[in-house]
Structure formats: C-alpha cells, structure tokens
Design an enzyme around this catalytic site. Sequence first.
Site, mmCIF file in Angstrom:
data_model
loop_
_atom_site.group_PDB
_atom_site.id
_atom_site.type_symbol
_atom_site.label_atom_id
_atom_site.label_comp_id
_atom_site.label_asym_id
_atom_site.label_seq_id
_atom_site.Cartn_x
_atom_site.Cartn_y
_atom_site.Cartn_z
ATOM 1 N N SER A 124 0.836 -1.202 0.000
ATOM 2 C CA SER A 124 0.000 0.000 0.000
ATOM 3 C C SER A 124 0.867 1.247 0.000
ATOM 4 O O SER A 124 1.960 1.264 0.590
ATOM 5 C CB SER A 124 -0.849 -0.032 1.266
ATOM 6 N N TYR A 149 -1.563 -0.882 10.750
ATOM 7 C CA TYR A 149 -1.829 -1.452 9.421
ATOM 8 C C TYR A 149 -0.654 -1.172 8.475
ATOM 9 O O TYR A 149 -0.110 -2.081 7.841
ATOM 10 C CB TYR A 149 -3.124 -0.874 8.839
ATOM 11 N N LYS A 153 2.236 -3.753 6.708
ATOM 12 C CA LYS A 153 2.550 -3.867 5.276
ATOM 13 C C LYS A 153 4.052 -3.691 5.055
ATOM 14 O O LYS A 153 4.681 -4.411 4.279
ATOM 15 C CB LYS A 153 1.779 -2.805 4.476
HETATM 16 P P1 NAD Z 1 -10.948 -6.897 1.244
HETATM 17 O O1 NAD Z 1 -11.145 -6.892 2.717
HETATM 18 O O2 NAD Z 1 -12.121 -6.654 0.376
HETATM 19 O O3 NAD Z 1 -10.258 -8.269 0.794
HETATM 20 C C1 NAD Z 1 -9.411 -9.007 1.638
HETATM 21 C C2 NAD Z 1 -9.896 -10.435 1.614
HETATM 22 O O4 NAD Z 1 -9.030 -11.218 2.435
HETATM 23 C C3 NAD Z 1 -11.316 -10.607 2.152
HETATM 24 O O5 NAD Z 1 -12.052 -11.395 1.274
HETATM 25 C C4 NAD Z 1 -11.127 -11.295 3.502
HETATM 26 O O6 NAD Z 1 -12.211 -12.130 3.819
HETATM 27 C C5 NAD Z 1 -9.839 -12.063 3.260
HETATM 28 N N1 NAD Z 1 -9.035 -12.321 4.460
HETATM 29 C C6 NAD Z 1 -8.673 -11.438 5.421
HETATM 30 N N2 NAD Z 1 -7.883 -12.036 6.320
HETATM 31 C C7 NAD Z 1 -7.737 -13.330 5.924
HETATM 32 C C8 NAD Z 1 -7.026 -14.438 6.438
HETATM 33 N N3 NAD Z 1 -6.318 -14.335 7.567
HETATM 34 N N4 NAD Z 1 -7.083 -15.605 5.769
HETATM 35 C C9 NAD Z 1 -7.810 -15.712 4.638
HETATM 36 N N5 NAD Z 1 -8.500 -14.706 4.098
HETATM 37 C C10 NAD Z 1 -8.465 -13.524 4.733
HETATM 38 O O7 NAD Z 1 -9.789 -5.855 0.933
HETATM 39 P P2 NAD Z 1 -9.286 -5.293 -0.474
HETATM 40 O O8 NAD Z 1 -9.623 -3.850 -0.518
HETATM 41 O O9 NAD Z 1 -9.680 -6.180 -1.570
HETATM 42 O O10 NAD Z 1 -7.712 -5.387 -0.227
HETATM 43 C C11 NAD Z 1 -6.949 -6.475 -0.675
HETATM 44 C C12 NAD Z 1 -5.513 -6.289 -0.260
HETATM 45 O O11 NAD Z 1 -5.034 -5.050 -0.779
HETATM 46 C C13 NAD Z 1 -5.310 -6.192 1.246
HETATM 47 O O12 NAD Z 1 -4.107 -6.857 1.578
HETATM 48 C C14 NAD Z 1 -5.195 -4.718 1.503
HETATM 49 O O13 NAD Z 1 -4.416 -4.439 2.653
HETATM 50 C C15 NAD Z 1 -4.491 -4.256 0.247
HETATM 51 N N6 NAD Z 1 -4.743 -2.853 -0.065
HETATM 52 C C16 NAD Z 1 -6.025 -2.402 -0.156
HETATM 53 C C17 NAD Z 1 -6.264 -1.058 -0.438
HETATM 54 C C18 NAD Z 1 -7.669 -0.502 -0.488
HETATM 55 O O14 NAD Z 1 -7.829 0.701 -0.316
HETATM 56 N N7 NAD Z 1 -8.682 -1.316 -0.730
HETATM 57 C C19 NAD Z 1 -5.185 -0.194 -0.645
HETATM 58 C C20 NAD Z 1 -3.884 -0.696 -0.553
HETATM 59 C C21 NAD Z 1 -3.678 -2.036 -0.262
HETATM 60 C C1 WQD Z 2 -9.644 9.573 0.963
HETATM 61 C C2 WQD Z 2 -9.838 11.052 1.280
HETATM 62 C C3 WQD Z 2 -10.126 11.553 3.612
HETATM 63 C C4 WQD Z 2 -13.942 9.512 4.091
HETATM 64 C C5 WQD Z 2 -6.903 4.659 2.873
HETATM 65 C C6 WQD Z 2 -5.808 4.004 3.658
HETATM 66 C C7 WQD Z 2 -4.702 3.578 2.745
HETATM 67 C C8 WQD Z 2 -5.226 2.711 1.599
HETATM 68 C C9 WQD Z 2 -6.351 3.391 0.891
HETATM 69 C C10 WQD Z 2 -5.121 0.422 2.289
HETATM 70 C C11 WQD Z 2 -9.074 11.487 2.517
HETATM 71 C C12 WQD Z 2 -11.377 11.897 2.814
HETATM 72 C C13 WQD Z 2 -12.788 10.030 3.561
HETATM 73 C C14 WQD Z 2 -14.967 10.423 4.509
HETATM 74 C C15 WQD Z 2 -13.588 12.254 3.784
HETATM 75 N N1 WQD Z 2 -5.770 1.486 2.087
HETATM 76 N N2 WQD Z 2 -12.613 11.372 3.409
HETATM 77 N N3 WQD Z 2 -14.741 11.759 4.327
HETATM 78 O O1 WQD Z 2 -7.247 7.608 3.804
HETATM 79 O O2 WQD Z 2 -6.413 8.145 1.479
HETATM 80 O O3 WQD Z 2 -6.368 5.830 2.272
HETATM 81 O O4 WQD Z 2 -7.358 3.771 1.850
HETATM 82 O O5 WQD Z 2 -3.944 0.232 2.145
HETATM 83 O O6 WQD Z 2 -3.801 2.890 3.527
HETATM 84 O O7 WQD Z 2 -5.344 4.936 4.624
HETATM 85 O O8 WQD Z 2 -8.531 6.823 1.755
HETATM 86 O O9 WQD Z 2 -10.883 6.764 1.083
HETATM 87 O O10 WQD Z 2 -10.323 6.821 3.547
HETATM 88 O O11 WQD Z 2 -9.913 8.840 2.149
HETATM 89 O O12 WQD Z 2 -13.438 13.463 3.645
HETATM 90 O O13 WQD Z 2 -16.031 10.029 5.031
HETATM 91 O O14 WQD Z 2 -11.218 11.273 1.579
HETATM 92 O O15 WQD Z 2 -9.867 12.533 4.556
HETATM 93 O O16 WQD Z 2 -8.613 12.762 2.264
HETATM 94 P P1 WQD Z 2 -7.098 7.213 2.407
HETATM 95 P P2 WQD Z 2 -9.981 7.221 2.157
#
Ligand code: NAD
Ligand code: WQD
Length: 337
Positions: A124, A149, A153
Amino acid sequence: MKLLVTGGAGYIGSHTVLELLQAGHEVVVLDNLCNSSLESLRRVQAIAGRSLLFVEGDIRNRTLLDQLFAQHQIDAVVHFAGLKAVGESVRKPLDYYASNMAGTLTLCQAMADAEVFRLVFSSSATVYGDPARVPASEESPVTNPSSPYGRSKLMVEQLLQDLQCSDARWSIGILRYFNPVGAHSSGLIGEDPLGLPNNLLPYLSQVAIGKLDCLQVYGNDYPTPDGTCVRDYIHVVDLALGHLRALQFISSRRGCEVWNLGAGKGYSVLQVISAFEQASGRTVRYVFGPRRAGDIAANWAEPSKAACELGWKAERSLANMMADTWRWQSMNPQGYR
Ligand code: NAD
Ligand code: WQD
C-alpha cells in the site's frame, strides 16, 4: 498458469480473479470470508463463463496450506488476504499483525516447503507515511507509516526482501496500491464494506443512494488548492490488470521488485464529489468537519517504474471510476446481501 489467490473473494481480489480467469488462468481462491461474501465469486464466474476452485480457510492455517500445495500444482501466489482498516488497526494491532504479518509468514513458509517461489503481494502507498515530496516514487523513504496497518505492510515488504536475498529462487512482486475505487463495468461486482464505510467512495455512494444522510469532508484547511486532501484514485480494473503484468514479469525473472500502482494524478475530495455528482446525476449532501487523525494533505504516485518495467499504466479516468462506482451502488443498494 495455475494460481493460488488468497483473499480472492474481497474487493480487489474478486476483480483480479475475474481478469485472471478471462486471461485463461486456472484459479484457486483461499479466503476466510471475514470481510467478503462468496456471492462475489459466484458473479465473477458468471461474468467470466469459467469456474474457479474456492477453499474457505485462513492463511494462518499451515495444515490447510500444505494440503492445497500438495493437491494443486500452483505456479504462483497472488496474496491479497489481510485486514485493511487503518482506524481498526490502531484499536486491534494484534489482529493486524497476526493476519497481515504472521499470515504472510505462514504462507511463505508453506510456499518454500512446496517449492512455489513466485509471489505477488498487495502492499500500500500507506508505507510512504506522509511523504516529504510528492509524487512518491518507489525510492521515496518508507520509514514511517502512521498506523499498525501500515507498519504491518512495511514489515511484510521487508520480510519478502529478506526472503529473496536469502534464496535466489524467489521471484516476488510488491505492489503499492494508491486509492483503489470503482467497480467492474458490468455493475455485478464492486466494493461491499461491512457496516459504516471508512473510505471516501463507499461513503459518498451510500449518501447518494440514500442509505447515509450526509458525507463529512474531513478538513478544508489543508495546504492544497481547495483545502481538501488530495489522493491518487485508481480504477480497480486497472489495478487488477497490473497484477497480470506483475505476474508476467515475475514469471520471466527472479528477484524482488516494488512497483507503485497509481494513476500518477491527484484529485481533491471536492473534485471527487463533483465528478461523482456528474456521473450519478445526484446531489451529494456534504459538510466540512475536522481533519481525520492520521490523514495526510496529499499523496499521489510516480507511476513510471510500472510503465517502464511492466508496460502498465492506469487507463480509466476519474469520470469512469465514478460512473462504475455509481452503477455498482445503484444496481446493488445492499451490496451482495
Ligand atoms: P478486502 O477486505 O475486500 O479483501 C481481503 C480479503 O481477504 C477478504 O475477502 C477477507 O475475507 C480475506 N481475508 C482477510 N484475512 C484473511 C485471512 N487471515 N485468511 C484468509 N482470508 C483472509 O480488501 P481489499 O480492498 O480487496 O484489499 C486487498 C488487499 O489489498 C489487502 O491486503 C489490503 O491491505 C491491500 N490494499 C487495499 C487497499 C484498499 O484501499 N482497498 C489499498 C492498498 C492495499
Ligand atoms: C480519501 C480522502 C479523507 C472519508 C486509505 C488508507 C490507505 C489505503 C487506501 C489500504 C481522505 C477523505 C474520507 C470520509 C472524507 N488502504 N474522506 N470523508 O485515507 O487516502 O487511504 O485507503 O492500504 O492505507 O489509509 O482513503 O478513502 O479513507 O480517504 O473526507 O467520510 O477522503 O480525509 O482525504 P485514504 P480514504
């Protein structure tokens, strides 16, 4: 290839599984369904017209992993499974280190024993913390993520680098996602958060559909053009396609590489709201509230490494991201339920 996709029922995983199936790969999904539903994978199979194998279970279950690797000739693992809510990670750090850190450790141990050495890992942009300079490149410092978190990562990234240094057979792609949004253009799969959404787009779209009353914009006094935070939003289908490119890359050479997956462009919260209103034809009620703890003013990706090495770049516009989010939300007001 035959791929093990951990967390494949989740938001990004389901979109990636769909692209993998459509590209002709065989897919085994391992997911404990703690933050997802099997319905996503039913729909993925319906869209692709192909089936996958689903195994319900946890990545920390070593016996189950050993069975999976014994039963299937897995060529590579795409590893999404983990917990992802920044705020929750502050309250429950042990859960986050257990799932994200210990889970990945167990997975890698099982892979090593099964001699499966190709791995694509979901990292991330949060590892950049509050970057001194934007856009953030893969060379930017990653010393200070602001939550358990983010630290989980970063620890996994370091574990993977160490692992590859110790044994040159490993081939690892670390993908640092920026802000994934949007949904598949069919409107059949999308992001389905449990409970009150933490992230901007799910919250915004639930206000637009009338499930939530009003969006709170967290802060309008940031040093950005309109005072609201700036982020790099990336369409989840573009992101999914990045995984296919990373798989191709790691299949052709060994090493451990990191790539930013972002659009390389920042949009403010107000710009996102306005683009969403245009795409949906709905007015979104919002108020300005205080800053959210841990938020940074601005971050967007320097995406050129992925462009050069993977031949990948984000193609879908902000308008496209908003239209696809709205299609998913309006076709599925209750998500997968
Ligand atoms: P998500 O929660 O929709 O998907 C994660 C999946 O992993 C879910 O289906 C959950 O049931 C499963 N899971 C969680 N823990 C588990 C475990 N211990 N064993 C087996 N399954 C498990 O999340 P997402 O948004 O699809 O994110 C996927 C990956 O990408 C994550 O690793 C997340 O940290 C990373 N990521 C997400 C974002 C974002 O904003 N969505 C941003 C950066 C990185
Ligand atoms: C986006 C912008 C908020 C909600 C997060 C994680 C990051 C990655 C992606 C996993 C920000 C603003 C949000 C609301 C708002 N995930 N906001 N009102 O914080 O950039 O990133 O998700 O790895 O690690 O931190 O994403 O969608 O929460 O926010 O004003 O109700 O929207 O302040 O500026 P963020 P977000």
